[in-house]
Design an enzyme around this catalytic site. Structure first.
Site, PDB file in Angstrom:
ATOM      1  N   TYR A 144       0.850  -1.189   0.000  1.00 31.27           N
ATOM      2  CA  TYR A 144       0.000   0.000   0.000  1.00 31.27           C
ATOM      3  C   TYR A 144       0.884   1.237   0.000  1.00 31.27           C
ATOM      4  O   TYR A 144       1.830   1.331   0.767  1.00 31.27           O
ATOM      5  CB  TYR A 144      -0.885   0.002   1.253  1.00 31.27           C
ATOM      6  CG  TYR A 144      -1.823   1.183   1.358  1.00 31.27           C
ATOM      7  CD1 TYR A 144      -2.858   1.342   0.440  1.00 31.27           C
ATOM      8  CD2 TYR A 144      -1.690   2.120   2.375  1.00 31.27           C
ATOM      9  CE1 TYR A 144      -3.730   2.426   0.542  1.00 31.27           C
ATOM     10  CE2 TYR A 144      -2.565   3.199   2.482  1.00 31.27           C
ATOM     11  CZ  TYR A 144      -3.585   3.344   1.560  1.00 31.27           C
ATOM     12  OH  TYR A 144      -4.450   4.405   1.665  1.00 31.27           O
ATOM     13  N   ASP A 239       9.138   2.963   0.223  1.00 28.29           N
ATOM     14  CA  ASP A 239       8.038   3.590   0.953  1.00 28.29           C
ATOM     15  C   ASP A 239       8.234   3.260   2.431  1.00 28.29           C
ATOM     16  O   ASP A 239       7.845   2.194   2.898  1.00 28.29           O
ATOM     17  CB  ASP A 239       6.699   3.061   0.428  1.00 28.29           C
ATOM     18  CG  ASP A 239       5.517   3.630   1.205  1.00 28.29           C
ATOM     19  OD1 ASP A 239       5.752   4.320   2.224  1.00 28.29           O
ATOM     20  OD2 ASP A 239       4.374   3.373   0.807  1.00 28.29           O
ATOM     21  N   LYS A 267       3.589   8.959   9.133  1.00 28.91           N
ATOM     22  CA  LYS A 267       3.448   8.337  10.455  1.00 28.91           C
ATOM     23  C   LYS A 267       4.455   8.878  11.478  1.00 28.91           C
ATOM     24  O   LYS A 267       4.279   9.996  11.940  1.00 28.91           O
ATOM     25  CB  LYS A 267       3.445   6.819  10.301  1.00 28.91           C
ATOM     26  CG  LYS A 267       2.264   6.420   9.374  1.00 28.91           C
ATOM     27  CD  LYS A 267       1.960   4.966   9.218  1.00 28.91           C
ATOM     28  CE  LYS A 267       0.633   4.804   8.485  1.00 28.91           C
ATOM     29  NZ  LYS A 267       0.658   4.045   7.270  1.00 28.91           N
TER      30      LYS A 267
HETATM   31  C1  LIG Z   1       0.003   4.529   5.911  1.00 25.61           C
HETATM   32  C2  LIG Z   1       0.782   4.273   4.677  1.00 25.61           C
HETATM   33  C3  LIG Z   1       0.723   5.119   3.564  1.00 25.61           C
HETATM   34  C4  LIG Z   1      -0.270   6.243   3.454  1.00 25.61           C
HETATM   35  O1  LIG Z   1      -0.084   7.224   4.401  1.00 25.61           O
HETATM   36  P1  LIG Z   1      -1.334   8.188   4.765  1.00 25.61           P
HETATM   37  O2  LIG Z   1      -0.729   9.164   5.729  1.00 25.61           O
HETATM   38  O3  LIG Z   1      -2.376   7.307   5.345  1.00 25.61           O
HETATM   39  O4  LIG Z   1      -1.764   8.830   3.504  1.00 25.61           O
HETATM   40  C5  LIG Z   1       1.592   4.898   2.524  1.00 25.61           C
HETATM   41  N1  LIG Z   1       2.461   3.877   2.556  1.00 25.61           N
HETATM   42  C6  LIG Z   1       2.549   3.034   3.596  1.00 25.61           C
HETATM   43  C7  LIG Z   1       3.561   1.951   3.580  1.00 25.61           C
HETATM   44  C8  LIG Z   1       1.690   3.189   4.671  1.00 25.61           C
HETATM   45  O5  LIG Z   1       1.744   2.320   5.678  1.00 25.61           O
END
Ligand SMILES: *Cc1c(COP(=O)(O)O)cnc(C)c1O
Length: 425
Positions: A144, A239, A267
């Site tokens: 994701y 990511d 995060k």
């Molecule tokens: C949470 C997450 C996102 C998206 O971040 P948001 O602040 O929710 O838009 C993207 N990549 C990874 C790996 C994530 O865990």
């Protein structure tokens, strides 16, 4: 436990907010039942609107490394707020956070702040395309990268949980530039690269996956990706929205010993406020506006409250690097405790763990990619989730999500959690 007030609040919310929530996984669709509504939280504990208390294993989906309402972060935000909440004009604290982040993370010179992980990944891919002059990207099934169009192709967690891996509203035109490979399958990547020679701008992945449960990359896989990217002029995009400042000071790059070309954060870097970021060597970042032609902007980007929370959080980590060892030991303790119970009761399971990320899968075979993660028994997961909730343990409400421990969780909390597992089975 009684959930009367949460239930009433959910009914009211559904009248005015689609599904009653502002992010789908919160609605409990994957596990059934209704979500709890949080009233307040402190340290390791959440208190809901009915007064029930829970040990929190999601830590706001990752950011709260030291637990809820951590004093240094609170203090920084409150003090900053008194001086004005937003200007849209440069402030010194943006540079302070940038400087600290650059000093902690390997292989980056410059960083741009945005407001979410979604924005960070979306912008990073635009930069990779602008830098290489190529259109296509490779992503992995079950990873994701936020909800921007290019990534809603077999996108893990929320998207998968709702059985809509390819969301309506994403155009064919966009989808055709996202090539899909399987996690830990280097041969598959090689084939895609060979078939699209000179057309691939970037390979993007969660360097330790957390959105199909926690999945650990093999050494061969990450090293192989690095080599392919270097040989083919493709940028490697890590990511690290989940892993950054959680697995180590330098995130997965440090933990795995691999340098990426562009790294995305979210995060933890916001300390619980909305912050995302992407970073790279100066030569790549020079392509970004206003230095270069790749456009990217944000009214609230670098917001002083968000920056002050991020700066307090990263300063805490920088000054207390033993937090990673502490979190890792606690997570291992939980892992061992749950393993012992499920094994003794003869329940088929796999537990994946890396640092303070861990997930329990109710299946026979090792979970190494999306397909093996999807084989988990969701009925067992539902029983487990609700059983834990009723005993005051808040786990991610989906089998496709990793737990994120926070260091406010004590060994007594872990023992209570392990006992709760034993009670259910
Ligand atoms: C949470 C997450 C996102 C998206 O971040 P948001 O602040 O929710 O838009 C993207 N990549 C990874 C790996 C994530 O865990």
């Amino acid at each position: 436990m009684r959930y009367q007030r949460s239930s009433a609040l959910f009914a009211e919310a559904k009248k005015y907010i689609p599904g009653g929530v502002n992010s789908p996984v919160r609605a409990f669709k994957a596990v059934g039942g209704e979500p709890i509504f949080v009233k307040e939280a402190k340290g390791a504990y959440l208190t809901d609107e009915d007064g029930n208390q829970y040990i929190d294993y999601i830590s706001s989906w990752g950011p709260l490394l030291f637990g809820h309402a951590h004093k240094p972060v609170l203090k920084a935000v409150v003090e900053k707020a008194k001086k004005g909440t937003s200007f849209g004009i440069p402030t010194e604290i943006e540079t302070e956070l940038a400087k600290l982040a650059v000093s902690m993370v390997p292989n980056i010179d410059k960083i741009r702040f945005v407001n979410s992980g979604t924005e960070a990944c979306m912008s990073a891919v635009r930069l990779a395309r602008g830098y290489t002059g190529r259109d296509k990207i490779i992503k992995f099934a079950g990873c994701y990268h936020g909800h921007s169009d290019s990534f809603l192709i077999q996108a893990g967690s929320g998207a998968v949980t709702f059985g809509s891996p390819n969301s309506p509203g994403v155009t064919q035109g966009t989808a055709k530039d996202t090539l899909l490979a399987n996690y830990n399958d280097l041969e598959g990547v090689k084939e895609l690269v060979a078939a699209n020679k000179g057309e691939i701008a970037g390979i993007i992945l969660e360097p330790v996956a957390g959105n199909m449960g926690c999945i650990i990359p093999t050494d061969e896989f990450v090293k192989g990706l690095r080599q392919i990217c270097t040989e083919e002029g493709i940028l490697l995009l890590f990511d690290e929205v989940m892993t950054g400042f959680r697995l180590a000071k330098g995130g997965a790059q440090e933990a795995l010993g691999i340098n990426a070309d562009i790294v995305m954060f979210g995060k933890v870097i916001g300390g619980g406020l909305p912050v995302g970021a992407f970073a790279a060597k100066a030569e790549i970042m020079a392509h970004l506006a206003p230095e270069g032609p790749v456009y990217q902007a944000g009214t609230l980007s670098g917001n002083p409250l968000a920056m002050s929370a991020g700066l307090a959080m990263l300063t805490e980590i920088d000054q207390n690097p033993q937090v990673f060892e502490s979190l890792s030991k606690k997570t291992e303790y939980l892992h061992n405790g749950i393993t012992e119970i499920l094994s003794a009761k003869g329940i088929a399971h796999q537990i994946n763990r890396f640092g303070s990320m861990v997930s329990v899968h109710f299946c026979e075979d090792p979970v190494v990619d999306f397909a093996s993660s999807a084989k988990g028994n969701n009925e067992s997961f539902k029983k487990y989730f609700h059983g834990m909730l009723d005993q005051g343990v808040y786990l991610p409400p989906s089998a496709f999500e990793s737990y994120f421990l926070n260091d406010a969780i004590s060994y007594a909390d872990l023992d209570r959690t392990i006992n709760a597992v034993s009670t259910i089975f």
